[in-house]
Design a protein around this motif. Structure first.
Motif, mmCIF file in Angstrom:
data_model
loop_
_atom_site.group_PDB
_atom_site.id
_atom_site.type_symbol
_atom_site.label_atom_id
_atom_site.label_comp_id
_atom_site.label_asym_id
_atom_site.label_seq_id
_atom_site.Cartn_x
_atom_site.Cartn_y
_atom_site.Cartn_z
ATOM 1 N N ASP A 123 36.225 24.822 -22.435
ATOM 2 C CA ASP A 123 35.715 24.579 -21.087
ATOM 3 C C ASP A 123 35.603 23.105 -20.714
ATOM 4 O O ASP A 123 35.485 22.769 -19.543
ATOM 5 C CB ASP A 123 34.334 25.228 -20.923
ATOM 6 C CG ASP A 123 34.407 26.743 -20.923
ATOM 7 O OD1 ASP A 123 35.444 27.279 -20.479
ATOM 8 O OD2 ASP A 123 33.433 27.383 -21.360
ATOM 9 N N LYS A 124 35.611 22.205 -21.685
ATOM 10 C CA LYS A 124 35.344 20.792 -21.419
ATOM 11 C C LYS A 124 36.596 19.955 -21.647
ATOM 12 O O LYS A 124 36.684 19.143 -22.570
ATOM 13 C CB LYS A 124 34.203 20.291 -22.320
ATOM 14 C CG LYS A 124 32.876 20.999 -22.095
ATOM 15 C CD LYS A 124 32.324 20.735 -20.690
ATOM 16 C CE LYS A 124 30.954 21.381 -20.488
ATOM 17 N NZ LYS A 124 30.430 21.126 -19.129
ATOM 18 N N HIS A 125 37.585 20.143 -20.792
ATOM 19 C CA HIS A 125 38.832 19.383 -20.889
ATOM 20 C C HIS A 125 39.294 19.031 -19.478
ATOM 21 O O HIS A 125 39.102 19.805 -18.533
ATOM 22 C CB HIS A 125 39.902 20.205 -21.604
ATOM 23 C CG HIS A 125 41.094 19.411 -22.020
ATOM 24 N ND1 HIS A 125 42.088 19.031 -21.145
ATOM 25 C CD2 HIS A 125 41.453 18.907 -23.235
ATOM 26 C CE1 HIS A 125 43.009 18.347 -21.797
ATOM 27 N NE2 HIS A 125 42.653 18.248 -23.061
ATOM 28 N N ASP A 126 39.928 17.861 -19.333
ATOM 29 C CA ASP A 126 40.321 17.432 -17.998
ATOM 30 C C ASP A 126 41.345 18.363 -17.360
ATOM 31 O O ASP A 126 41.398 18.484 -16.133
ATOM 32 C CB ASP A 126 40.865 16.007 -18.023
ATOM 33 C CG ASP A 126 41.066 15.457 -16.617
ATOM 34 O OD1 ASP A 126 40.100 15.494 -15.831
ATOM 35 O OD2 ASP A 126 42.182 15.016 -16.292
ATOM 36 N N LYS A 127 42.181 19.020 -18.156
ATOM 37 C CA LYS A 127 43.127 19.973 -17.576
ATOM 38 C C LYS A 127 42.399 21.158 -16.939
ATOM 39 O O LYS A 127 42.879 21.735 -15.962
ATOM 40 C CB LYS A 127 44.127 20.449 -18.629
ATOM 41 C CG LYS A 127 45.325 19.518 -18.811
ATOM 42 C CD LYS A 127 46.358 20.145 -19.719
ATOM 43 C CE LYS A 127 47.656 19.356 -19.695
ATOM 44 N NZ LYS A 127 48.410 19.516 -18.449
ATOM 45 N N VAL A 128 41.259 21.522 -17.496
ATOM 46 C CA VAL A 128 40.428 22.567 -16.886
ATOM 47 C C VAL A 128 39.850 22.051 -15.566
ATOM 48 O O VAL A 128 39.874 22.751 -14.540
ATOM 49 C CB VAL A 128 39.310 23.005 -17.849
ATOM 50 C CG1 VAL A 128 38.341 23.971 -17.164
ATOM 51 C CG2 VAL A 128 39.908 23.654 -19.100
ATOM 52 N N ALA A 129 39.364 20.808 -15.578
ATOM 53 C CA ALA A 129 38.855 20.215 -14.339
ATOM 54 C C ALA A 129 39.941 20.141 -13.277
ATOM 55 O O ALA A 129 39.703 20.431 -12.099
ATOM 56 C CB ALA A 129 38.298 18.817 -14.628
ATOM 57 N N ASP A 130 41.146 19.769 -13.691
ATOM 58 C CA ASP A 130 42.273 19.671 -12.767
ATOM 59 C C ASP A 130 42.558 21.013 -12.090
ATOM 60 O O ASP A 130 42.765 21.081 -10.873
ATOM 61 C CB ASP A 130 43.496 19.188 -13.544
ATOM 62 C CG ASP A 130 44.755 19.159 -12.701
ATOM 63 O OD1 ASP A 130 44.829 18.344 -11.777
ATOM 64 O OD2 ASP A 130 45.677 19.955 -12.984
ATOM 65 N N ALA A 131 42.546 22.090 -12.873
ATOM 66 C CA ALA A 131 42.780 23.421 -12.301
ATOM 67 C C ALA A 131 41.637 23.835 -11.372
ATOM 68 O O ALA A 131 41.865 24.449 -10.320
ATOM 69 C CB ALA A 131 42.957 24.446 -13.418
ATOM 70 N N LEU A 132 40.418 23.489 -11.738
ATOM 71 C CA LEU A 132 39.268 23.803 -10.889
ATOM 72 C C LEU A 132 39.356 23.082 -9.547
ATOM 73 O O LEU A 132 39.024 23.650 -8.491
ATOM 74 C CB LEU A 132 37.965 23.409 -11.599
ATOM 75 C CG LEU A 132 37.500 24.350 -12.705
ATOM 76 C CD1 LEU A 132 36.461 23.661 -13.579
ATOM 77 C CD2 LEU A 132 36.930 25.645 -12.122
ATOM 78 N N ILE A 133 39.814 21.842 -9.564
ATOM 79 C CA ILE A 133 39.957 21.084 -8.320
ATOM 80 C C ILE A 133 40.997 21.736 -7.415
ATOM 81 O O ILE A 133 40.790 21.887 -6.204
ATOM 82 C CB ILE A 133 40.312 19.622 -8.625
ATOM 83 C CG1 ILE A 133 39.102 18.915 -9.253
ATOM 84 C CG2 ILE A 133 40.765 18.887 -7.358
ATOM 85 C CD1 ILE A 133 39.429 17.585 -9.880
#
Length: 262
Positions: free
Chosen positions: A98-108
């Protein structure tokens, strides 16, 4: 083209199901999307996704799904875009946690298209989770954190949630100042939004300070030469005694003309 020739060679050498063939299709799809040849882009990207999925390249497949989602969004097929972004997010969580920038990227990406669909609450939840991930990964004062603060602030501003909007926009400005990030049109736009919020709340001195700084940067980075009518509007904004005129000018003129220039 160069890529078509490369694709032919790679298929001849490695076969149609090889990772390098999938990579080539993905690049070709990405380029066609940039050229706004969206139907062509989808054909290439779907081939890339099929290859990457079939050979177990889950992360690469998630990247291609995100690209497919971007094309659907450009075509205004928002439900299809959501499906792609949700699948990309699920795959990235599975592979990376859950704590990875690729996850953040998809959430954005997911939050942005949900906002397009007027799903404000779910869009905001996606953005706020992305913000927390980027804070955990990069710390509080990274420009990648600032970009999420900016988007949350703009979304809250447009929704009329001015207190929340100002908090996130102030954080964006603080990070940009700490990092001495190059001044740009989006920075000017945020300063004008902050000034507008201050004016609406009755803080005229703070509003004028934010607007004055924005106008100074607007001229310094050359936007006044490119947009002389807008420059005159901004000058008049600081002199206008009419609060309603100030509010309408900032929301209408500044937001429309600058937000798309990032």
């Amino acid at each position: 083209s160069f890529f078509e020739e490369a694709l032919t060679i790679r298929i001849d050498v490695f076969g149609v199901k090889h990772s390098l063939v999938g990579d080539t299709y993905n690049i070709m799809g990405f380029i066609e999307a940039k050229r706004e040849e969206l139907d062509k882009a989808l054909v290439f990207l779907m081939k890339a996704y099929q290859i990457r999925g079939n050979i177990g390249e889950t992360l690469k497949a998630s990247d291609t799904l995100k690209n497919i989602g971007n094309v659907h969004r450009e075509q205004c097929n928002l439900k299809e875009a959501v499906d792609c972004y949700e699948d990309s997010l699920r795959m990235r969580r599975s592979e990376l946690g859950d704590k990875h920038d690729k996850v953040a990227d998809a959430l954005i990406s997911l939050g942005t298209v949900r906002y397009d669909m007027s799903l404000h609450d779910s869009a905001m939840a996606n953005y706020k989770e992305a913000l927390e991930i980027r804070r955990d990964v990069y710390g509080d004062f990274d420009d990648r954190v600032a970009s999420v603060q900016q988007n949350i602030g703009i979304m809250q501003f447009r929704a009329g949630n001015l207190t929340e909007a100002k908090h996130h926009l102030d954080e964006f400005v603080k990070i940009r100042r700490v990092n001495k990030t190059k001044e740009s049109a989006d920075y000017v736009n945020i300063l004008f939004m902050i000034g507008n919020i201050n004016r609406i709340n009755g803080y005229d001195t703070q509003a004028k300070a934010a607007w004055s700084e924005a106008l100074e940067i607007f001229k310094h980075i050359g936007l006044a030469k490119e947009n002389p009518e807008l420059a005159r509007t901004l000058d008049n904004l600081l002199e206008s005694p009419d609060p309603a005129e100030k509010q309408n000018t900032v929301i209408g003129k500044i937001s429309v003309n600058l937000l798309g220039e990032k």
